[in-house]
Design a protein around this motif. Structure first.
Motif, mmCIF file in Angstrom:
data_model
loop_
_atom_site.group_PDB
_atom_site.id
_atom_site.type_symbol
_atom_site.label_atom_id
_atom_site.label_comp_id
_atom_site.label_asym_id
_atom_site.label_seq_id
_atom_site.Cartn_x
_atom_site.Cartn_y
_atom_site.Cartn_z
ATOM 1 N N VAL A 8 0.860 -1.180 0.000
ATOM 2 C CA VAL A 8 0.000 0.000 0.000
ATOM 3 C C VAL A 8 0.894 1.227 0.000
ATOM 4 O O VAL A 8 2.089 1.145 0.306
ATOM 5 C CB VAL A 8 -0.943 0.050 1.218
ATOM 6 N N GLN A 9 0.292 2.382 -0.334
ATOM 7 C CA GLN A 9 1.000 3.661 -0.297
ATOM 8 C C GLN A 9 2.272 3.636 -1.138
ATOM 9 O O GLN A 9 3.286 4.237 -0.806
ATOM 10 C CB GLN A 9 1.284 4.063 1.159
ATOM 11 N N GLY B 196 6.298 1.500 -0.971
ATOM 12 C CA GLY B 196 5.080 1.238 -0.233
ATOM 13 C C GLY B 196 5.380 0.509 1.064
ATOM 14 O O GLY B 196 6.538 0.378 1.487
ATOM 15 N N ARG B 197 4.314 0.031 1.688
ATOM 16 C CA ARG B 197 4.462 -0.771 2.905
ATOM 17 C C ARG B 197 3.895 -2.151 2.658
ATOM 18 O O ARG B 197 2.861 -2.301 2.004
ATOM 19 C CB ARG B 197 3.734 -0.115 4.078
ATOM 20 N N GLY B 198 4.543 -3.170 3.175
ATOM 21 C CA GLY B 198 4.078 -4.533 3.064
ATOM 22 C C GLY B 198 3.530 -5.012 4.388
ATOM 23 O O GLY B 198 3.999 -4.614 5.459
ATOM 24 N N TYR B 199 2.504 -5.862 4.326
ATOM 25 C CA TYR B 199 1.866 -6.354 5.547
ATOM 26 C C TYR B 199 2.850 -7.232 6.313
ATOM 27 O O TYR B 199 3.254 -8.297 5.862
ATOM 28 C CB TYR B 199 0.608 -7.140 5.188
ATOM 29 N N GLY B 200 3.301 -6.756 7.476
ATOM 30 C CA GLY B 200 4.277 -7.492 8.265
ATOM 31 C C GLY B 200 5.689 -7.382 7.739
ATOM 32 O O GLY B 200 6.614 -7.945 8.309
ATOM 33 N N TYR C 231 7.548 4.969 1.564
ATOM 34 C CA TYR C 231 6.133 4.941 1.198
ATOM 35 C C TYR C 231 5.599 6.357 1.351
ATOM 36 O O TYR C 231 6.257 7.233 1.928
ATOM 37 C CB TYR C 231 5.339 3.941 2.031
ATOM 38 N N ASN C 232 4.398 6.595 0.824
ATOM 39 C CA ASN C 232 3.827 7.946 0.801
ATOM 40 C C ASN C 232 4.790 8.944 0.161
ATOM 41 O O ASN C 232 4.892 10.097 0.578
ATOM 42 C CB ASN C 232 3.446 8.406 2.210
ATOM 43 N N HIS C 233 5.519 8.486 -0.842
ATOM 44 C CA HIS C 233 6.415 9.333 -1.609
ATOM 45 C C HIS C 233 5.697 9.795 -2.874
ATOM 46 O O HIS C 233 4.518 9.510 -3.075
ATOM 47 C CB HIS C 233 7.685 8.560 -1.957
ATOM 48 N N ALA C 234 6.400 10.484 -3.741
ATOM 49 C CA ALA C 234 5.853 10.904 -5.029
ATOM 50 C C ALA C 234 6.770 10.402 -6.136
ATOM 51 O O ALA C 234 7.983 10.280 -5.945
ATOM 52 C CB ALA C 234 5.724 12.417 -5.100
#
Length: 828
Positions: A64-65, A81-85, A113-116
């Motif tokens: 996500v993100q 992004g971020r990975g679950y765990g 993550y949350n970058h552009a």
């Protein structure tokens, strides 16, 4: 609208998940078009059923993100992004829509993550800022698709996350706002790729993150909404890159944060939809001329953390949002939202990317926690609605004829049969929808060949005479004079043979036990090495290696055999045998370099089977079968990389049509043709439509429209006389509109988005359908310069530009060994 002239030529952890609020990460909004007086344009369907979502190959890592960026070769780069765990990710994956595969790319230097992310004018991808979990980042890196490598760039002046990045008309990048981990930023800065330096702009009028930034037609940037220290914002402001100033503009009627923003090209206005943690359903439109906002119809479902895409027909589709499956489409003409087929998986903080062929790719996102977690799933929406339209009739019925696309975009039809073999020829002009008779051939013939030569003339060889015998005669049609002249006769009389234009400009003719080569310069035929198996009504395909694959055919031992001719050694070698012997089939070179063989006849039975040959492994693999068995049909590779199979017999003539998606290995039945037909021709026109003409007892013709529904004034229009493209040289265009009609931006304006209003340039060799995507050295609203062109065989080819999912009219040129050339073009 006045035509603009231009030229082509050659040259030698989100700070512990940001506990206090939800943060949107993935907005990829492609432009909607608004024209209050324009007639509505219908939505469309294509390889899968129209208007449905199809699950495709999954990411290797749920995320996500992250960001998703359409590359100049039509592929999609997903980064971070971020990975679950798995925490914050530095991994990168690339999606190939042609093969429906994700492949790992070189990982980033910094997990974020949350970058552009934004595509630079040279085809590289700039990634800026984001959260590295332990700290908000000021680091910047650039991905080079040519070398699959990341390079460190100069750091941002201010560390930031939830910022936007917008490519300006001059090739610089504007980075706006964001969050430092403790403060909202009213700071913006500009990156210059030429100097690898950042320059601060004056302070913005409001500190904000989770906002949108939209490039306007005048080159200014609208920044709207977002969140600040006091919560969601309704303010908006304009950045002028020439004056380097921020100016407040009218406030929105409703606060919007984690929303989407879409430039509506016809009126050059911006649609803002949804947003805020309360998932508003409000939508409003900004008018740059007056600096005011107008409330529009509400969404059917309130949503935030969603994505939006402008479909090629000008409507805007919004997808998902916090714990939502739902999808709806906005019609700017009617000011209405219509709920359409839902996503297969509810998702938010995902990305949505308009592919070069007009389909929409959705990747990853948050499924709302266990068991869904952070999603690795991806899915594709196909908005097309293919349609058949009757066009002007041929001068009379004919079948077993030929149809050849000429360098000026017209189509030459020669010979064939009616009650008897025909010596007539006629030319179709798509611009006027008219057929014009031209000079008769020297011989009446059917089951002959017609090959476009490198100089634009057409070589006609052999065929069946009116008495049923085979012909050895050959003749050449000159489009400049519209006359046929005799060429040297072949050594053998042939019918139901094949003719293949070789990279040398010579033509290989194969039939019976023999093969021979025609040299257009010397007007001579040379006997080539004999085949291993006799054959007729077979197929021949020029492989990317320059060798020729001959498949099947009706002969003593040929139906299951395949063999390869090497022009360099004048020798034939047996290839792996087909899984099913066949003749009267079709063979199509796919963009992957593999060959798709479809249908045909075997043991008095029409076939529905299909198989693919892989030259790298010399193996045949059975793939999904046709929905309807058929032979003496046609197969046409479309610019999307899909294969259109039309008509044929089973045993009676068919009106049915099917479309094959090589990536999904799926056949989809489309609407029937106007007329059932077999022994007809199918020709891809420069406007992207397919002309189907004739067939047994038919003078009827019709065209297939892939059905993206765009208005003709929106498409890049390329027009030129026959020209040449030198291998190893760059391809330069001086143009207007290369960043979309009205400079229409295809971005949602958010941190996960990268605008796709830039040119994707495809070269397609005409004779063997080999595809090559060019890589840019630079591009802007009025220019495009490619990297040196290599990796395609010499011969006549089509050049097509794709912008915002809309293909241009193609231009014909001749790929040759290096030579400086000049290509005049025009665009609406």
């Amino acid at each position: 609208m006045k035509a603009r002239k231009y030229h082509f030529c050659m040259r030698p952890g989100e700070l512990a998940f940001r506990r206090s609020r939800l943060v949107w990460a993935s907005l990829f909004l492609l432009i909607g078009l608004l024209a209050s007086l324009a007639a509505p344009v219908p939505l469309g369907g294509s390889a899968q059923a129209a208007g449905t979502w199809t699950d495709v190959d999954t990411l290797s890592t749920g995320r996500v993100q992250h960001t998703a960026t359409l590359l100049p070769n039509g592929r999609v780069l997903v980064a971070g992004g971020r990975g679950y765990g798995a925490g914050v990710l530095d991994s990168v994956e690339i999606y190939n829509p042609i093969t429906n595969t994700w492949n790992s790319a070189r990982q980033m230097t910094n997990a974020r993550y949350n970058h552009a992310a934004v595509l630079l004018a040279d085809g590289r991808v700039l990634v800026a800022g984001g959260d590295g979990d332990s700290a908000v980042l000021d680091s910047v890196e650039i991905y080079d698709p040519q070398h699959n490598a990341w390079y460190q760039a100069e750091h941002l002046i201010y560390a930031r996350m939830d910022n936007t990045a917008t490519l300006l008309e001059d090739g610089r990048v504007l980075v706006v706002g964001g969050y430092t981990g403790s403060d909202y930023l009213d700071r913006a800065e500009i990156y210059n790729p030429q100097t690898n330096a950042w320059m601060p702009t004056p302070r913005m009028n409001a500190a904000r993150d989770s906002h949108t930034a939209t490039l306007l037609p005048d080159g200014k940037v609208l920044v709207a909404g977002g969140s600040g220290a006091g919560g969601p914002l309704h303010s908006a402001e304009i950045y002028d890159p020439v004056a380097n100033t921020w100016t407040p503009t009218g406030d929105m009627h409703t606060e919007h944060s984690s929303h989407t923003a879409t430039l509506l090209t016809m009126q050059r206005r911006v649609l803002v939809a949804g947003g805020t943690s309360t998932a508003t359903a409000t939508a409003e439109v900004y008018n740059p001329s007056s600096g005011t906002w107008t409330v529009r119809a509400n969404l059917n479902t309130g949503r935030h953390l969603h994505t939006a895409v402008r479909l090629p027909d000008g409507k805007v589709m919004v997808m998902g949002g916090y714990k939502l499956f739902s999808v709806e489409v906005y019609d700017p003409w009617a000011d209405t939202w219509t709920t359409v087929d839902a996503l297969n998986t509810d998702r938010f903080r995902h990305t949505a990317t308009l592919l070069a062929d007009g389909r929409v790719l959705v990747t990853g996102g948050d499924g709302g926690g266990p068991p869904s977690g952070f999603l690795a799933s991806t899915e594709i929406y196909d908005p097309a609605a293919p349609a058949w339209t009757a066009v002007a009739e041929l001068s009379g019925p004919r079948h077993d004829h030929t149809a050849t696309l000429l360098m000026d975009g017209k189509v030459l039809v020669t010979g064939g049969r009616a009650d008897q073999c025909l010596d007539t020829a006629e030319v179709y002009d798509p611009a006027t929808n008219t057929w014009a008779s031209v000079d008769n051939m020297g011989f009446a013939r059917s089951q002959h060949t017609a090959t476009l030569l490198a100089d634009g003339r057409v070589l006609v060889t052999g065929g069946q005479s009116d008495g049923g015998g085979s012909l050895s005669s050959a003749e050449i049609y000159d489009p400049d004079t519209t006359y046929f002249t005799s060429a040297a006769s072949m050594h053998s009389a042939l019918q139901a043979h094949t003719a293949t234009l070789l990279p040398s400009g010579k033509v290989l003719v194969v039939g019976g036990m023999g093969a021979e080569i025609y040299d257009p310069t010397a007007n001579t035929w040379t006997v080539a090495d004999n085949l291993n198996n006799p054959r007729l009504v077979h197929t021949a395909v020029l492989l990317p290696s320059g060798k020729v694959l001959v498949v099947g055919g009706d002969g003593a031992s040929a139906p299951g055999s395949a063999e390869i001719y090497d022009p360099a050694t004048d020798s034939w070698s047996l290839a792996d045998s087909l899984n099913t012997g066949r003749y009267k089939h079709t063979a199509t070179l796919l963009p992957s370099g593999k060959v798709l063989v479809v249908g045909g006849y075997s043991a008095s039975t029409p076939l529905s089977s299909a198989e693919i040959y892989n030259p790298a492994t010399d193996t045949w693999t059975t793939v999904d079968s046709l929905n309807t068995a058929r032979f003496i049909h046609t197969a046409t590779l479309l610019p999307s990389g899909k294969v259109l199979v039309v008509g044929g017999a089973n045993p009676n003539k068919l009106a049915s049509v099917e479309l094959y998606d090589p990536g999904l290995d799926v056949w989809t039945t489309l609407d029937d043709m106007v007329m059932a037909r077999h022994d007809h021709t199918a020709t891809l026109l420069l406007n992207g439509k397919v002309l189907v003409a004739g067939g047994v007892s038919l003078e009827d013709a019709e065209t297939y429209d892939p059905g993206l529904g765009f208005q003709e004034t929106w498409r890049p229009e390329l027009a030129s006389p026959p020209v040449k493209l030198g291998l190893g040289l760059s391809f330069l265009s001086e143009a207007e509109g290369l960043r979309g009609y009205g400079y229409a931006e295809s971005s949602g304006g958010g941190s996960s988005s990268s605008a796709t209003n830039y040119p994707l340039v495809q070269v397609r060799r005409l004779d063997n359908e080999q595809l090559l995507w060019l890589s840019p050295k630079s591009f802007g609203p009025e220019n495009y310069l490619s990297q040196p062109v290599n990796g395609i065989l010499p011969g006549p080819a089509l050049v097509t530009v794709f912008v915002n999912g809309i293909p241009s009219n193609s231009v014909m040129l001749n790929v040759i060994y290096p030579q400086t050339i000049f290509i005049p073009l025009a665009m609406h």
